[in-house]
Scaffold this active site. Structure first.
Site, PDB file in Angstrom:
ATOM      1  CE  LYS A 117     -86.743  -5.798   1.344  1.00  0.00           C
ATOM      2  NZ  LYS A 117     -86.977  -5.719  -0.091  1.00  0.00           N
ATOM      3  CD  GLU A 201     -84.046  -5.640   9.158  1.00  0.00           C
ATOM      4  OE1 GLU A 201     -84.294  -4.430   9.017  1.00  0.00           O
ATOM      5  OE2 GLU A 201     -84.857  -6.536   8.873  1.00  0.00           O
ATOM      6  CG  ASN A 236     -85.335 -15.434   4.721  1.00  0.00           C
ATOM      7  OD1 ASN A 236     -85.636 -15.324   5.905  1.00  0.00           O
ATOM      8  ND2 ASN A 236     -84.071 -15.541   4.320  1.00  0.00           N
ATOM      9  CD  GLU A 289     -90.040  -6.706   2.377  1.00  0.00           C
ATOM     10  OE1 GLU A 289     -89.275  -6.175   1.552  1.00  0.00           O
ATOM     11  OE2 GLU A 289     -90.214  -7.928   2.455  1.00  0.00           O
ATOM     12  CG  ASN A 291     -93.911  -6.739  -0.107  1.00  0.00           C
ATOM     13  OD1 ASN A 291     -92.793  -6.647  -0.595  1.00  0.00           O
ATOM     14  ND2 ASN A 291     -94.165  -7.514   0.927  1.00  0.00           N
ATOM     15  CG  PHE A 349     -88.009 -28.061   1.188  1.00  0.00           C
ATOM     16  CD1 PHE A 349     -89.375 -28.209   1.095  1.00  0.00           C
ATOM     17  CD2 PHE A 349     -87.383 -28.356   2.391  1.00  0.00           C
ATOM     18  CE1 PHE A 349     -90.118 -28.646   2.181  1.00  0.00           C
ATOM     19  CE2 PHE A 349     -88.118 -28.794   3.482  1.00  0.00           C
ATOM     20  CZ  PHE A 349     -89.490 -28.934   3.376  1.00  0.00           C
TER      21      PHE A 349
END
Length: 660
Positions: A117, A201, A236, A289, A291, A349
């Site tokens: 990254k 970031e 995420n 990013e 993928n 979850f």
């Protein structure tokens, strides 16, 4: 060379997905499997299957030598990596190339450049792609992470350089969170990717996660297949995706697409890939990013473009040119994808494991006005293990408009039956009915903002409440008919959500008028004793599909995110309810219970220690994610029952407390 036999170096739904397209193209398929996957669906579907090791991924699906050996054993000329596992591992692509085996994916150089990254952001900036402000250098320790975070300005995103799938990623709003986030991200990154490098970031507030799908051939042609909105995420990890985005305009779509193409060309890209962006409320977008693989959510792109991305990947791997130009890429209708996970939304979850005692997805279909698609890798009687991702299926719907696609998804979730493991069906159903979602007002903070206290089930609006009490009364009346015959009129006491309703049923031929006092309407119930789904058709044309399980004194109903146990009695029996004793649940507040099946990574306290509210007690890893367990109040540790490395079941006692 045209591919004749394809090995899929993956498992679960993506392996099944690749097999379907390969079969359509006349390509023979080879599955690989671990001990845990001996009876898996992808093994059953493939033409051949090769055992490659023990259940943990590091001993099977991540073993490059065993994948290559399986290719040689079966004569497979090519490998499709799916997503996850070795899909973005340049050493894997390099090893296949050295062995003379076609890698159905991008060149090694592109994987290396985009897989890191830090490097990818530098290349993106040089290619003219908009990037997020941040620190791209390596970070030595937690204190340096704090210093960097302060210089960027909170909030910040702490991310693993080799990360993906939400692992090794934390948001920090202050120094303490930056320290802990750095440590947890570093640990998760080392565990999941074997690479603990971290970068930081700026975290964009009110962000949307929007990504551009690319496809490129070996002849220099690169196309963008428009965008997907992936903003609804938890930790995420994407949960609900759609194509197109309800937020983008044509100018922004074009700009994002062209920048994505420029980045792909800068690294000599080939095959399918995705460029991910964060988009702010003013439609300013920033590169996150790239993928270098097929994405989990690729079906929604296929539904709105009419393209088969796996087929295109295989044709590109065969050396063929792309069969269309940018001007021929269409964007037709709207598609929604819901990821069905084996995780319990009522327990924050947390992952769930076990056997699927019932698995009945909605029937797949396709017409000019509606499509239903279910990508899955499981079957009724199969097991969800602790070794791999907890995904059960990806349910997709397509329709000409966004609201029609959402309504189709809600109806499909209503009839999707999953039993045996905790799952997020109720949560997905709840989101489909939320006005904010229907309005398209999405951000990556959606779940945290809409469910700040966690998920406790959906509230019922007037229509849905009437559906529930009507079905409850009609089911009990239908059961009574078998014993005493049909009644022209019957009265029922129905309790739902702590509120009692008096319901009168007036039978008129095939229809029954349901009268709850505050509402009266004729309906027809399609249900017979023993069936799990009840179809309620109202005289006004509205149809409701409810999951039902009759109980001794009523019925359990699951509908539109609500899971309800209804008490349904004749009024003369209900009068005695006030005399019934109330069962008090045991007090478990002095125990720390393991909230999910997993492995103890660390114990931070000892017997006799005094802990404060919010102090870390232990860390448990489940599905490759580290979960920090903290004290909820000041107390003394009376006893510690487990040690690091222990494998725990859900609700297993880990510690006992003494009040101070």
């Amino acid at each position: 060379m045209k591919i004749q036999k394809l090995l899929i170096a993956n498992r679960g739904e993506i392996a099944c997905r690749v097999i379907k397209t390969a079969r359509k193209m006349g390509i023979a398929t080879v599955a690989v499997y671990s001990d845990a996957d001996k009876e898996a669906l992808h093994v059953r579907m493939a033409d051949e299957a090769v055992h490659i090791g023990a259940s943990p991924a590091k001993d099977s699906y991540l073993q490059i030598d065993r994948i290559i050996a399986a290719c040689r054993q079966t004569g497979a000329e090519a490998v499709h990596p799916g997503y996850g596992f070795l899909s973005e591992n340049p050493k894997f692509a390099e090893a296949l190339d050295a062995a003379g085996i076609v890698f159905v994916g991008p060149p090694v150089r592109a994987i290396e450049a985009m897989g890191d990254k830090i490097t990818s952001k530098k290349i993106a900036a040089e290619a003219g792609v908009s990037t997020v402000p941040g620190h791209m250098g390596l970070i030595a320790d937690a204190e340096e992470a704090v210093t960097i975070s302060r210089s960027i300005g909170y909030p910040v995103m702490i991310k693993a350089s080799a990360g993906g799938g939400g692992k090794g990623m934390r948001i920090a709003w202050n120094d303490d969170e930056a320290r802990e986030g750095f440590e947890r991200s570093k640990s998760e990154a080392a565990s999941s990717f074997g690479d603990d490098r971290i970068f930081i970031e700026k975290f964009v507030t009110e962000p949307r996660h929007i990504e551009i799908q690319l496809i490129a051939d070996a002849h220099g042609d690169v196309l963008y297949l428009n965008e997907r909105e992936c903003s609804i995420q938890r930790r995420n990890q994407k949960v609900i995706e759609e194509a197109p985005s309800p937020f983008l305009d044509e100018a922004t779509r074009k700009a994002m697409g062209e920048q994505s193409v420029a980045l792909a060309k800068a690294v000599g890209y080939r095959s399918a890939g995705t460029v991910e962006f964060i988009v702010d409320k003013d439609r300013k977008f920033y590169f996150l990013e790239m993928n270098t693989r097929l994405q989990v959510e690729h079906p929604v792109t296929e539904l709105v473009t009419g393209l088969d991305l796996v087929e295109l990947m295989l044709r590109v791997a065969n050396g063929e040119r792309l069969p269309l130009t940018q001007d021929e890429v269409r964007l037709h209708g709207w598609a929604i994808e819901s990821r069905l996970y084996a995780e319990d939304p009522y327990r924050n979850f947390l992952p769930s494991t076990g056997r699927l005692t019932r698995y009945r997805p909605p029937e797949e279909s396709a017409s000019p006005t509606l499509a239903v698609r279910n990508d899955t890798g499981v079957f009724e009687g199969g097991e969800i293990s602790t070794f791999y991702d907890p995904m059960i299926a990806k349910l997709c719907t397509w329709a000409p408009t966004r609201l029609e696609a959402i309504d189709a998804m809600a109806a499909s979730l209503d009839i999707f039956e999953v039993e045996g493991v905790g799952n997020n069906l109720a949560f997905l159903s709840t989101v489909m009915d939320q006005q904010r979602f229907r309005d398209g007002a999405l951000t990556t903070g959606y779940i945290a903002e809409e469910f700040p206290e966690g998920f406790t089930g959906a509230g019922l609006g007037a229509d849905h409440r009437f559906d529930v009490i009507a079905v409850a009364a009609l089911l009990m009346a239908r059961r009574d008919e078998r014993r005493a015959g049909a009644e022209a009129e019957s009265h029922w006491h129905v309790e739902v959500g702590g509120k009692a309703e008096t319901v009168v049923l007036h039978r008129h031929g095939l229809e029954t008028v349901v009268d709850a006092g505050w509402r009266s309407e004729a309906a027809r119930l399609d249900w017979q004793p023993g069936e799990r789904l009840a179809r309620l058709s109202w005289s006004g044309g509205r149809v409701a599909l409810l999951k039902v399980d009759p109980t001794t004194s009523g019925v359990r109903i699951r509908y539109r995110g609500a899971d309800l146990d209804l008490l349904v009695l004749k009024p003369h029996i209900a009068r005695y309810l006030k005399h019934m004793p109330i069962k008090v649940p045991p007090d478990m507040s002095r125990f720390l219970l393991c909230p999910m099946p997993g492995q103890v990574v660390r114990i931070d306290v000892g017997e006799g220690d005094i802990v404060e509210d919010g102090q870390t007690l232990a860390i448990v890893e489940a599905m490759k994610m580290e979960n920090v367990l903290k004290a909820e109040k000041r107390a003394r540790i009376a006893r510690v029952h487990v040690k690091p490395g222990a494998i725990l079941a859900v609700d297993q006692v880990m510690m006992e407390f003494e009040a101070l």
